[in-house]
Design an enzyme around this catalytic site. Sequence first.
Site, PDB file in Angstrom:
ATOM      1  N   CYS A   9       0.850  -1.195   0.000  1.00 25.33           N
ATOM      2  CA  CYS A   9       0.000   0.000   0.000  1.00 25.33           C
ATOM      3  C   CYS A   9       0.882   1.241   0.000  1.00 25.33           C
ATOM      4  O   CYS A   9       2.098   1.151   0.144  1.00 25.33           O
ATOM      5  CB  CYS A   9      -0.977   0.004   1.170  1.00 25.33           C
ATOM      6  SG  CYS A   9      -0.220   0.269   2.788  1.00 25.33           S
ATOM      7  N   ILE A  10       0.270   2.382  -0.133  1.00 29.59           N
ATOM      8  CA  ILE A  10       1.014   3.630  -0.245  1.00 29.59           C
ATOM      9  C   ILE A  10       1.879   3.889   0.978  1.00 29.59           C
ATOM     10  O   ILE A  10       3.054   4.209   0.864  1.00 29.59           O
ATOM     11  CB  ILE A  10       0.050   4.811  -0.505  1.00 29.59           C
ATOM     12  CG1 ILE A  10      -0.579   4.638  -1.885  1.00 29.59           C
ATOM     13  CG2 ILE A  10       0.761   6.144  -0.393  1.00 29.59           C
ATOM     14  CD1 ILE A  10      -1.705   5.590  -2.202  1.00 29.59           C
TER      15      ILE A  10
END
Length: 111
Positions: A9-10
Amino acid sequence: MEIIGVTACISGVAHTYMAAEALEKICKKAGYKVTVETQGALGSENQLDEAQIASADVAVIISDINIEGAERFEHCRVVRCTISQFLRSTDQVMLAITKVRQAPRGAEVKI
C-alpha cells in the site's frame, strides 16, 4: 492449487498486512497453498524466491503502488487489484483466481 501473492500500500503499514492476512485466510479456507510477500514500510518481507514463483499456479498482486520486482511475475498467471477492491470483494478475487488458472502462463486479469 498453489498461490503466491504480493501486497503493498502507499504508506506500507496497516493495509499491506491486512491484505496479506486476508489473502492467506481465504486461500487456506479454499484449500490452496499460499505464500505472501509484503512490501511495506519495513521493506520486503517473506520475499518470494524463483522456485516459489515458477511453481505457482497463480500470482495475486494486491497493491495500490507499483511493486518492486514486478518483472518476476511476467511468466505467471496474474490477478491484479487494489487493496480496497480486494478487501471489499474477496469473492470476486477468488473467482478470478479460479478462472485465470485455466489461462496460459503470462495471462493477466485486472479487477
